[in-house]
Write an enzyme that holds these catalytic residues in place. Structure first.
Site, PDB file in Angstrom:
ATOM      1  N   SER A  11      29.489  58.363  65.332  1.00  0.00           N
ATOM      2  CA  SER A  11      30.202  58.824  66.196  1.00  0.00           C
ATOM      3  C   SER A  11      30.037  58.041  67.543  1.00  0.00           C
ATOM      4  CB  SER A  11      29.715  60.141  66.502  1.00  0.00           C
ATOM      5  OG  SER A  11      29.950  60.671  67.779  1.00  0.00           O
ATOM      6  N   HIS A  36      34.201  58.116  64.186  1.00  0.00           N
ATOM      7  CA  HIS A  36      34.415  59.385  64.618  1.00  0.00           C
ATOM      8  C   HIS A  36      34.379  59.531  66.174  1.00  0.00           C
ATOM      9  CE1 HIS A  36      33.589  63.839  64.050  1.00  0.00           C
ATOM     10  NE2 HIS A  36      32.929  63.937  64.978  1.00  0.00           N
ATOM     11  N   ASP A  38      34.514  62.172  69.354  1.00  0.00           N
ATOM     12  CA  ASP A  38      34.128  63.396  69.628  1.00  0.00           C
ATOM     13  C   ASP A  38      34.742  63.839  71.196  1.00  0.00           C
ATOM     14  OD1 ASP A  38      32.485  64.578  67.685  1.00  0.00           O
ATOM     15  OD2 ASP A  38      31.010  62.853  68.225  1.00  0.00           O
ATOM     16  N   HIS A  69      37.584  64.443  66.428  1.00  0.00           N
ATOM     17  CA  HIS A  69      36.979  65.939  66.559  1.00  0.00           C
ATOM     18  C   HIS A  69      37.337  66.437  67.744  1.00  0.00           C
ATOM     19  CE1 HIS A  69      32.967  68.313  66.121  1.00  0.00           C
ATOM     20  NE2 HIS A  69      34.347  68.988  66.123  1.00  0.00           N
ATOM     21  N   MET A  71      36.814  69.233  70.360  1.00  0.00           N
ATOM     22  CA  MET A  71      35.973  70.272  70.846  1.00  0.00           C
ATOM     23  C   MET A  71      36.519  70.678  71.770  1.00  0.00           C
ATOM     24  SD  MET A  71      32.395  68.711  69.686  1.00  0.00           S
ATOM     25  CE  MET A  71      32.928  66.893  69.711  1.00  0.00           C
ATOM     26  N   MET A 139      29.810  72.179  61.226  1.00  0.00           N
ATOM     27  CA  MET A 139      28.995  71.568  62.222  1.00  0.00           C
ATOM     28  C   MET A 139      27.410  71.924  61.759  1.00  0.00           C
ATOM     29  SD  MET A 139      30.832  70.048  64.347  1.00  0.00           S
ATOM     30  CE  MET A 139      29.375  69.827  65.578  1.00  0.00           C
ATOM     31  N   ASP A 177      28.521  67.333  60.370  1.00  0.00           N
ATOM     32  CA  ASP A 177      28.501  66.671  61.657  1.00  0.00           C
ATOM     33  C   ASP A 177      27.475  67.185  62.737  1.00  0.00           C
ATOM     34  OD1 ASP A 177      28.959  65.258  64.154  1.00  0.00           O
ATOM     35  OD2 ASP A 177      30.996  66.423  64.627  1.00  0.00           O
TER      36      ASP A 177
END
Ligand code: DX5
Ligand code: ZN
Length: 222
Positions: A11, A36, A38, A69, A71, A139, A177
Site C-alpha cells: 500500500s 494498492h 488507498d 481501494h 474509502m 478489512m 488489508d
C-alpha cells in the site's frame, strides 16, 4: 487454505509521498505483484489521503496493476476518474451507493470489481452481491489509517467468504488489508485469503524485497 496464487500488494499509503515515484519504483523492483492505492475522503473515514491525480502519478512509475481501494462516500460518483488507470477498484458495502450498479460499472469498464467489508459490518451483507465481484476485501483493521494492529477475529469472515465461494462455485480473490506482516499473512492465508495488502511491513522493512518474499512464502513458513 487457498491454493490460489498469493498476490502481494504493497500500500503506497505507507510510502513517502514526497518521493512517490521512487517509492513505487522501489516496491516494483522489490517484487510486488500489485500496488494498492488507498483513496480516503475524510468523510467515509477520518483521514484524507489522495485522489485520482495521485493515482495517475503512481501509474507513471510502474507497469504493475493498480488496486484502487475507495474509502469514500459516493464511490459511484467518483468511479469514472479511476477506471482508466486502475486494474481493480474496490468500494465498500457500507458506502451508501447502489452497490450492484457500482460493481457492474467497474466490470463493464474492464476492471476487476472489489467489494470491501469493514470490521463492524456483518459479512452477510455481501450475499446479495455474490457473482457480481471479483475480489472480496475483508478489512483487518478499521479503515482510515495505516500501522494499526491486525484484528484476528476478522478471520471468521475470511473463512465464511471462502466457504460461500466453494458453495456457490464462484471464483473471486479474498483480500485482507490492515496489519499484515509475515505472521498475520500466514493466519490470513490459512483462513482462505490469497491477496495480501501490506503497507507498514513492506515500506518500513530494512529490505523490501526480502519482506515481500517472506510474505509470499508465509503459508509455508510456519
Ligand atoms: C487502511 C488501508 C490499508 C493500509 C494498510 O485503511 O486500507 O490499506 O494502508 O496499512 P498497514 O499495512 O500499515 O496496516
Ligand atoms: Zn486499503
Amino acid at each position: 487454505m487457498s491454493s490460489r496464487k498469493i498476490i502481494i500488494a504493497p500500500s503506497i499509503l505507507a510510502g513517502d509521498f514526497a518521493r512517490v515515484g521512487e517509492e513505487v519504483e522501489s516496491v516494483t523492483a522489490a517484487g510486488a505483484d500489485w500496488i494498492h492505492c488507498d483513496v480516503m475522503d475524510g468523510h467515509f473515514v477520518d483521514n484524507i489521503s489522495f485522489g485520482s491525480a495521485f493515482v495517475e502519478g503512481v501509474s507513471r512509475h510502474t507497469k504493475l496493476p493498480l488496486d484502487v481501494h475507495l474509502m469514500i462516500t459516493r464511490p459511484d460518483h467518483y468511479l469514472p476518474r479511476y477506471l482508466s488507470v486502475a486494474s481493480s477498484i474496490t468500494s465498500h458495502v457500507e458506502a451508501g451507493h447502489d452497490v450492484a450498479d457500482t460493481l457492474r460499472r467497474v466490470r463493464e469498464a474492464g476492471c476487476q470489481a472489489g467489494l470491501a467489508v469493514s470490521p463492524p459490518t456483518d459479512i452477510a451483507r455481501i450475499e446479495p452481491y455474490f457473482g457480481l465481484f471479483d475480489i472480496l476485501l475483508i478489512m483487518t483493521v478499521n479503515p482510515g489509517f495505516g500501522g494499526q494492529p491486525f484484528l484476528p477475529e476478522m478471520m471468521e469472515k475470511v473463512r465464511f467468504g471462502d466457504m460461500l465461494r466453494t458453495k456457490h462455485g464462484l471464483d473471486f480473490e479474498i483480500e485482507v488489508d490492515g496489519g499484515i506482516n509475515v505472521e498475520t499473512a500466514r493466519t490470513s492465508i490459512e483462513a482462505g485469503a490469497n491477496l495480501l495488502v501490506a503497507g507498514t511491513s513492506v515500506f518500513r522493512a530494512a529490505d523490501r524485497a526480502i519482506e515481500i518474499e517472506k510474505l509470499r512464502c508465509a503459508a509455508q513458513s510456519g
